[in-house]
Design a protein around this motif. Structure first.
Motif, PDB file in Angstrom:
ATOM      1  N   ASP A  20       0.833  -1.202   0.000  1.00  0.00           N
ATOM      2  CA  ASP A  20       0.000   0.000   0.000  1.00  0.00           C
ATOM      3  C   ASP A  20       0.867   1.252   0.000  1.00  0.00           C
ATOM      4  O   ASP A  20       0.573   2.234  -0.689  1.00  0.00           O
ATOM      5  N   VAL A  21       1.936   1.203   0.768  1.00  0.00           N
ATOM      6  CA  VAL A  21       2.849   2.351   0.875  1.00  0.00           C
ATOM      7  C   VAL A  21       3.623   2.550  -0.424  1.00  0.00           C
ATOM      8  O   VAL A  21       3.727   3.668  -0.923  1.00  0.00           O
ATOM      9  N   THR A  22       4.144   1.461  -0.985  1.00  0.00           N
ATOM     10  CA  THR A  22       4.928   1.606  -2.220  1.00  0.00           C
ATOM     11  C   THR A  22       4.037   2.021  -3.393  1.00  0.00           C
ATOM     12  O   THR A  22       4.513   2.657  -4.329  1.00  0.00           O
ATOM     13  N   ALA A  23       2.741   1.706  -3.338  1.00  0.00           N
ATOM     14  CA  ALA A  23       1.811   2.167  -4.380  1.00  0.00           C
ATOM     15  C   ALA A  23       1.688   3.693  -4.355  1.00  0.00           C
ATOM     16  O   ALA A  23       1.475   4.324  -5.391  1.00  0.00           O
ATOM     17  N   ILE A  24       1.847   4.290  -3.182  1.00  0.00           N
ATOM     18  CA  ILE A  24       1.748   5.752  -3.039  1.00  0.00           C
ATOM     19  C   ILE A  24       3.099   6.426  -3.248  1.00  0.00           C
ATOM     20  O   ILE A  24       3.222   7.374  -4.019  1.00  0.00           O
ATOM     21  N   HIS A  38      11.024  -6.873  12.415  1.00  0.00           N
ATOM     22  CA  HIS A  38      10.121  -5.907  11.796  1.00  0.00           C
ATOM     23  C   HIS A  38      10.711  -5.446  10.460  1.00  0.00           C
ATOM     24  O   HIS A  38      11.930  -5.293  10.338  1.00  0.00           O
ATOM     25  N   GLN A  39       9.853  -5.199   9.479  1.00  0.00           N
ATOM     26  CA  GLN A  39      10.295  -4.689   8.174  1.00  0.00           C
ATOM     27  C   GLN A  39      10.382  -3.167   8.255  1.00  0.00           C
ATOM     28  O   GLN A  39       9.432  -2.514   8.701  1.00  0.00           O
ATOM     29  N   ILE A  40      11.510  -2.620   7.827  1.00  0.00           N
ATOM     30  CA  ILE A  40      11.729  -1.173   7.867  1.00  0.00           C
ATOM     31  C   ILE A  40      11.872  -0.664   6.442  1.00  0.00           C
ATOM     32  O   ILE A  40      12.657  -1.211   5.658  1.00  0.00           O
ATOM     33  N   LEU A  41      11.132   0.388   6.103  1.00  0.00           N
ATOM     34  CA  LEU A  41      11.299   1.076   4.827  1.00  0.00           C
ATOM     35  C   LEU A  41      11.797   2.479   5.126  1.00  0.00           C
ATOM     36  O   LEU A  41      11.272   3.154   6.013  1.00  0.00           O
ATOM     37  N   VAL A  42      12.808   2.917   4.380  1.00  0.00           N
ATOM     38  CA  VAL A  42      13.370   4.253   4.549  1.00  0.00           C
ATOM     39  C   VAL A  42      13.151   5.031   3.249  1.00  0.00           C
ATOM     40  O   VAL A  42      13.484   4.535   2.172  1.00  0.00           O
ATOM     41  N   TYR A  43      12.573   6.221   3.382  1.00  0.00           N
ATOM     42  CA  TYR A  43      12.384   7.117   2.246  1.00  0.00           C
ATOM     43  C   TYR A  43      13.207   8.372   2.499  1.00  0.00           C
ATOM     44  O   TYR A  43      12.806   9.236   3.285  1.00  0.00           O
ATOM     45  N   ASN A  44      14.376   8.441   1.859  1.00  0.00           N
ATOM     46  CA  ASN A  44      15.265   9.592   2.062  1.00  0.00           C
ATOM     47  C   ASN A  44      14.594  10.899   1.655  1.00  0.00           C
ATOM     48  O   ASN A  44      14.714  11.909   2.350  1.00  0.00           O
ATOM     49  N   SER A  45      13.896  10.903   0.517  1.00  0.00           N
ATOM     50  CA  SER A  45      13.288  12.140   0.020  1.00  0.00           C
ATOM     51  C   SER A  45      12.215  12.668   0.972  1.00  0.00           C
ATOM     52  O   SER A  45      12.003  13.876   1.064  1.00  0.00           O
ATOM     53  N   LEU A  60       1.861  -1.353   9.067  1.00  0.00           N
ATOM     54  CA  LEU A  60       2.562  -0.129   9.456  1.00  0.00           C
ATOM     55  C   LEU A  60       2.117   0.273  10.854  1.00  0.00           C
ATOM     56  O   LEU A  60       0.928   0.487  11.099  1.00  0.00           O
ATOM     57  N   GLY A  61       3.097   0.361  11.773  1.00  0.00           N
ATOM     58  CA  GLY A  61       2.759   0.673  13.162  1.00  0.00           C
ATOM     59  C   GLY A  61       3.565   1.800  13.769  1.00  0.00           C
ATOM     60  O   GLY A  61       3.238   2.280  14.847  1.00  0.00           O
ATOM     61  N   TYR A  62       4.619   2.246  13.061  1.00  0.00           N
ATOM     62  CA  TYR A  62       5.475   3.274  13.650  1.00  0.00           C
ATOM     63  C   TYR A  62       6.138   4.099  12.555  1.00  0.00           C
ATOM     64  O   TYR A  62       6.579   3.539  11.540  1.00  0.00           O
ATOM     65  N   ILE A  63       6.181   5.404  12.751  1.00  0.00           N
ATOM     66  CA  ILE A  63       6.787   6.318  11.784  1.00  0.00           C
ATOM     67  C   ILE A  63       7.756   7.238  12.508  1.00  0.00           C
ATOM     68  O   ILE A  63       7.412   7.833  13.534  1.00  0.00           O
ATOM     69  N   VAL A  64       8.967   7.355  11.971  1.00  0.00           N
ATOM     70  CA  VAL A  64       9.955   8.317  12.465  1.00  0.00           C
ATOM     71  C   VAL A  64      10.204   9.282  11.313  1.00  0.00           C
ATOM     72  O   VAL A  64      10.483   8.853  10.191  1.00  0.00           O
TER      73      VAL A  64
END
Length: 146
Positions: A20-24, A38-45, A60-64
């Protein structure tokens, strides 16, 4: 990027799956598993790190986040004095914070909204938002709810 307390940030909603996240937002800059699986995705931009909980079917349960574009109640928070941020939050009855210190950093945690403001030299440098856990000790997933 609007912070939606208890729900997510921008178009992100707690409970989304990685697809869902990668679709956006497209392919992340980096992805890995942490020591808890846990799976972590990092978006530098976007200056965001997203955590998908292993024991919750990788929702998705946590956002930094540390983007200067972050806004809470219409106010920018990154780079702002923590006293000014807390003053604005008090107008929304968000006043209870637990404070922790680590070297030059301080964390201001509000349990009710599961938010953390990390400061250095009295300025907000990072914001963390977690999915809410209800009285039944279950996550309140927002994605897919009407």
């Amino acid at each position: 990027m609007k912070i939606n307390l208890k729900n997510g940030i921008d178009k992100l909603l707690f409970g989304m799956k990685q697809k869902d996240v990668t679709a956006i937002y497209g392919k992340p800059s980096k992805e890995y598993k942490d020591e808890d699986g846990h799976q972590i995705l990092v978006y530098n931009s976007l200056k965001m790190r997203l955590t998908f909980y292993h024991d919750e079917d990788f929702k998705l349960g946590y956002i930094v986040a540390s983007s200067a574009a972050l806004e809470l109640f219409g106010n920018k928070i990154i780079g702002q004095k923590i006293g000014d941020v807390k003053k604005e939050l008090a107008k929304k009855n968000i006043t209870k914070f637990t404070q922790e210190e680590f070297d030059t950093f301080e964390n201001y945690f509000n349990d009710e909204n599961w938010i953390i403001f990390q400061t250095e030299f009295d300025e907000v440098v990072k914001f963390e938002l977690g999915a809410i856990i209800n009285d039944k000790d279950e996550f309140e997933w927002k994605f897919g709810k009407k």
